[in-house]
Design a protein around this motif. Structure first.
Motif, PDB file in Angstrom:
ATOM      1  N   MET A 294       0.976  -1.276  -0.021  1.00 12.23           N
ATOM      2  CA  MET A 294       0.102   0.111   0.048  1.00 12.23           C
ATOM      3  C   MET A 294       0.709   1.313  -0.079  1.00 12.23           C
ATOM      4  O   MET A 294       0.712   2.196  -0.714  1.00 12.23           O
ATOM      5  N   ALA A 295       2.135   1.167   0.918  1.00 11.47           N
ATOM      6  CA  ALA A 295       2.940   2.524   0.845  1.00 11.47           C
ATOM      7  C   ALA A 295       3.424   2.436  -0.605  1.00 11.47           C
ATOM      8  O   ALA A 295       3.406   3.939  -0.876  1.00 11.47           O
ATOM      9  N   PHE A 296       3.643   1.792  -1.326  1.00  8.86           N
ATOM     10  CA  PHE A 296       4.435   2.061  -2.765  1.00  8.86           C
ATOM     11  C   PHE A 296       3.200   2.587  -3.679  1.00  8.86           C
ATOM     12  O   PHE A 296       3.322   3.529  -4.436  1.00  8.86           O
ATOM     13  N   LEU A 297       2.068   1.904  -3.588  1.00  8.68           N
ATOM     14  CA  LEU A 297       0.812   2.412  -4.163  1.00  8.68           C
ATOM     15  C   LEU A 297       0.418   3.736  -4.164  1.00  8.68           C
ATOM     16  O   LEU A 297       0.050   4.651  -4.908  1.00  8.68           O
ATOM     17  N   VAL A 298       0.674   4.331  -2.857  1.00 11.42           N
ATOM     18  CA  VAL A 298       0.207   5.495  -2.396  1.00 11.42           C
ATOM     19  C   VAL A 298       1.257   6.540  -3.130  1.00 11.42           C
ATOM     20  O   VAL A 298       0.970   7.493  -3.726  1.00 11.42           O
ATOM     21  N   VAL A 299       2.602   6.137  -2.937  1.00 15.46           N
ATOM     22  CA  VAL A 299       3.560   7.018  -3.985  1.00 15.46           C
ATOM     23  C   VAL A 299       3.319   6.956  -5.363  1.00 15.46           C
ATOM     24  O   VAL A 299       3.302   8.163  -5.980  1.00 15.46           O
ATOM     25  N   LEU A 300       3.004   5.911  -5.803  1.00 13.07           N
ATOM     26  CA  LEU A 300       2.487   5.961  -7.360  1.00 13.07           C
ATOM     27  C   LEU A 300       1.585   6.900  -7.812  1.00 13.07           C
ATOM     28  O   LEU A 300       1.329   7.468  -8.753  1.00 13.07           O
ATOM     29  N   GLU A 301       0.546   7.177  -6.656  1.00 15.14           N
ATOM     30  CA  GLU A 301      -0.459   8.043  -6.885  1.00 15.14           C
ATOM     31  C   GLU A 301      -0.111   9.687  -7.078  1.00 15.14           C
ATOM     32  O   GLU A 301      -0.818  10.426  -7.547  1.00 15.14           O
ATOM     33  N   SER A 302       1.095   9.928  -6.612  1.00 10.07           N
ATOM     34  CA  SER A 302       1.722  11.124  -6.615  1.00 10.07           C
ATOM     35  C   SER A 302       2.510  11.603  -8.007  1.00 10.07           C
ATOM     36  O   SER A 302       2.623  12.664  -8.217  1.00 10.07           O
ATOM     37  N   MET A 303       2.563  10.352  -8.775  1.00  9.20           N
ATOM     38  CA  MET A 303       3.050  10.530 -10.035  1.00  9.20           C
ATOM     39  C   MET A 303       2.195  11.135 -11.180  1.00  9.20           C
ATOM     40  O   MET A 303       0.707  10.790 -11.292  1.00  9.20           O
ATOM     41  N   THR A 304       2.830  11.762 -12.276  1.00 12.59           N
ATOM     42  CA  THR A 304       1.960  11.916 -13.408  1.00 12.59           C
ATOM     43  C   THR A 304       1.559  10.653 -14.078  1.00 12.59           C
ATOM     44  O   THR A 304       2.255   9.609 -13.946  1.00 12.59           O
ATOM     45  N   PRO A 305       0.500  10.716 -14.956  1.00 16.60           N
ATOM     46  CA  PRO A 305       0.091   9.348 -15.436  1.00 16.60           C
ATOM     47  C   PRO A 305       1.226   8.803 -16.368  1.00 16.60           C
ATOM     48  O   PRO A 305       1.684   7.357 -16.511  1.00 16.60           O
ATOM     49  N   ALA A 306       2.120   9.613 -17.275  1.00 13.20           N
ATOM     50  CA  ALA A 306       3.236   9.058 -18.047  1.00 13.20           C
ATOM     51  C   ALA A 306       4.416   8.509 -16.964  1.00 13.20           C
ATOM     52  O   ALA A 306       4.960   7.497 -17.321  1.00 13.20           O
ATOM     53  N   GLU A 307       4.476   9.236 -15.961  1.00 15.40           N
ATOM     54  CA  GLU A 307       5.774   8.938 -15.004  1.00 15.40           C
ATOM     55  C   GLU A 307       5.356   7.359 -14.431  1.00 15.40           C
ATOM     56  O   GLU A 307       6.187   6.443 -14.334  1.00 15.40           O
ATOM     57  N   ARG A 308       4.099   7.167 -14.176  1.00 15.14           N
ATOM     58  CA  ARG A 308       3.527   5.970 -13.427  1.00 15.14           C
ATOM     59  C   ARG A 308       3.721   4.860 -14.278  1.00 15.14           C
ATOM     60  O   ARG A 308       4.241   3.775 -14.077  1.00 15.14           O
ATOM     61  N   VAL A 309       3.097   5.177 -15.657  1.00 16.55           N
ATOM     62  CA  VAL A 309       3.269   3.969 -16.764  1.00 16.55           C
ATOM     63  C   VAL A 309       4.576   3.652 -17.055  1.00 16.55           C
ATOM     64  O   VAL A 309       4.962   2.294 -17.196  1.00 16.55           O
ATOM     65  N   ALA A 310       5.575   4.442 -17.188  1.00 17.52           N
ATOM     66  CA  ALA A 310       6.863   4.237 -17.480  1.00 17.52           C
ATOM     67  C   ALA A 310       7.621   3.686 -16.484  1.00 17.52           C
ATOM     68  O   ALA A 310       8.365   2.771 -16.765  1.00 17.52           O
ATOM     69  N   PHE A 311       7.344   4.072 -15.159  1.00 16.82           N
ATOM     70  CA  PHE A 311       8.159   3.483 -13.953  1.00 16.82           C
ATOM     71  C   PHE A 311       7.554   1.860 -13.904  1.00 16.82           C
ATOM     72  O   PHE A 311       8.445   1.115 -13.531  1.00 16.82           O
ATOM     73  N   VAL A 312       6.392   1.878 -13.814  1.00 19.10           N
ATOM     74  CA  VAL A 312       5.613   0.450 -13.716  1.00 19.10           C
ATOM     75  C   VAL A 312       6.237  -0.438 -14.839  1.00 19.10           C
ATOM     76  O   VAL A 312       6.700  -1.672 -14.198  1.00 19.10           O
ATOM     77  N   LEU A 313       6.284  -0.011 -15.923  1.00 15.22           N
ATOM     78  CA  LEU A 313       6.583  -1.113 -17.112  1.00 15.22           C
ATOM     79  C   LEU A 313       8.190  -1.198 -16.877  1.00 15.22           C
ATOM     80  O   LEU A 313       8.574  -2.302 -17.260  1.00 15.22           O
ATOM     81  N   HIS A 314       8.811  -0.318 -16.625  1.00 19.54           N
ATOM     82  CA  HIS A 314      10.344  -0.547 -16.682  1.00 19.54           C
ATOM     83  C   HIS A 314      10.910  -0.829 -15.493  1.00 19.54           C
ATOM     84  O   HIS A 314      11.660  -2.182 -15.462  1.00 19.54           O
ATOM     85  N   ASP A 315      10.795  -0.348 -14.251  1.00 20.74           N
ATOM     86  CA  ASP A 315      11.287  -0.618 -13.100  1.00 20.74           C
ATOM     87  C   ASP A 315      10.558  -1.844 -12.417  1.00 20.74           C
ATOM     88  O   ASP A 315      11.454  -2.410 -11.821  1.00 20.74           O
ATOM     89  N   VAL A 316       9.387  -2.088 -12.541  1.00 22.55           N
ATOM     90  CA  VAL A 316       8.812  -3.179 -11.629  1.00 22.55           C
ATOM     91  C   VAL A 316       8.750  -4.340 -12.839  1.00 22.55           C
ATOM     92  O   VAL A 316       9.066  -5.464 -12.614  1.00 22.55           O
ATOM     93  N   PHE A 317       8.230  -4.130 -14.071  1.00 23.29           N
ATOM     94  CA  PHE A 317       8.121  -5.163 -14.965  1.00 23.29           C
ATOM     95  C   PHE A 317       9.267  -5.460 -15.924  1.00 23.29           C
ATOM     96  O   PHE A 317       9.241  -6.559 -16.778  1.00 23.29           O
ATOM     97  N   ARG A 318      10.123  -4.381 -15.877  1.00 19.22           N
ATOM     98  CA  ARG A 318      11.402  -4.684 -16.602  1.00 19.22           C
ATOM     99  C   ARG A 318      11.414  -4.606 -18.209  1.00 19.22           C
ATOM    100  O   ARG A 318      11.942  -5.548 -18.815  1.00 19.22           O
ATOM    101  N   TYR A 319      10.395  -3.963 -18.528  1.00 19.60           N
ATOM    102  CA  TYR A 319      10.381  -3.698 -20.079  1.00 19.60           C
ATOM    103  C   TYR A 319      11.378  -2.738 -20.395  1.00 19.60           C
ATOM    104  O   TYR A 319      11.657  -1.732 -19.731  1.00 19.60           O
TER     105      TYR A 319
END
Length: 312
Positions: free
Chosen positions: A132-157
């Motif tokens: 939950m703490a991580f998801l709350v931080v994601l909420e502070s990001m812009t849509p483009a930041e969030r998508v780029a970060f999740v795809l690259h840093d989490v899912f390693r695309y």
């Protein structure tokens, strides 16, 4: 969102090689949106678009999994843009939808080959990415930041693939992910799982024993409790700050609902608490802890966000 008969019924053509992609797409969309209900809608819409193509066009797709990921990512990006306006009209604080113990949504790293190195200290595990703490931080990001970060840093695309989804250059996506990574690094206060679990268990025991002093001692002096009721059920509409104020709020809830019971449950991959009245889940509590004690309690009370807990 539009649907097709195949996606609406949940029946996917096993011969297409795409039926096994559903779990991965749900993993991806949940982390991007913070809502299991929205994630499932995204997956439905993704498959609807797939089956909306002619058989010839589907047969011409070299990588069906890649096509589905790109479609889901773009749908999420669009939804994140509109979500900001919806959340401005939301009554009270908006929190991510809490997730029960669904190992399929927590474990198992997926994604393409890593093409851009990330400092190991900044790496995010799949388990951590659903906390939950991580998801709350994601909420502070812009849509483009969030998508780029999740795809690259989490899912390693790799960034060239991320760029196709976000609609920007690989270099721009690299900068988006770096900006998001700084936000996560600033907010991160890692604590050992054993320490986290011990504090949560002690909180439950102290609350059940009506031990006010013990409750205060478990909380960090600057502890915050954030409720999310959506205005559907009674709750304060702003975060409660300060350990004495937080304890006062939780003891008031117990006094107002004498039959309430706190149970230990896995919430977003970590030990949390579930409040039930007559066997019905009315609140899901997620915790963040540091060396000084419990620093944050997220209290999800909006019934629309507790549907996954009715059978949990």
């Amino acid at each position: 969102m539009t649907t097709s008969s195949a996606s609406q019924s949940g029946r996917l053509d096993p011969g297409s090689g795409i039926a096994s992609e559903r779990r991965r797409l749900t993993n991806l969309a949940y982390r991007m949106l913070g809502s299991l209900a929205d994630a499932e809608d995204v997956v439905q819409e993704t498959y609807a678009r797939w089956y909306g193509m002619s058989a010839e066009r589907r047969a011409a797709v070299v990588s069906p999994g890649g096509w589905l990921t790109k479609a889901a990512g773009r749908i999420c990006l669009d939804l994140l843009g509109s979500a900001r306006a919806r959340r401005e009209r939301y009554v009270g604080e908006w929190l991510p939808e809490p997730l029960p113990d669904r190992t399929g949504l927590v474990g198992g790293r997926v994604g393409g080959a890593e093409g851009d190195a990330v400092d190991p200290a900044d790496r995010v595990t799949m388990d951590e990415s659903v906390h939950m703490a991580f998801l709350v931080v994601l909420e502070s990001m812009t849509p483009a930041e969030r998508v780029a970060f999740v795809l690259h840093d989490v899912f390693r695309y790799p960034f060239p693939e991320v760029a196709e989804i976000v609609g920007r250059s690989p270099a721009a996506c690299r900068q988006l992910a770096a900006s998001a990574r700084r936000r996560v690094r600033t907010a991160r206060r890692p604590a050992a799982a054993g320490h986290h679990d011990a504090l949560v268990r002690e909180f439950r025991r102290a609350w059940a024993a009506k031990d006010i002093g013990a409750l205060v001692g478990l909380l960090d002096p600057g502890a915050t409790s954030t409720p999310d009721s959506g205005g559907v059920v009674p709750a304060v509409l702003r975060p409660i700050v300060g350990r004495e104020e937080v304890v006062r709020a939780f003891t008031a809830i117990r006094d107002l609902q004498p039959g309430i019971e706190l149970l230990e449950r896995t919430v977003n991959g970590q030990l949390g608490l579930v409040a039930q009245v007559d066997g019905v889940t009315v609140t899901v509590l997620a915790f963040d802890v540091a060396d000084g004690g419990i620093t944050h309690i997220w209290a999800m009370r909006n019934p629309e966000k507790l549907r996954a807990w009715t059978a949990a």
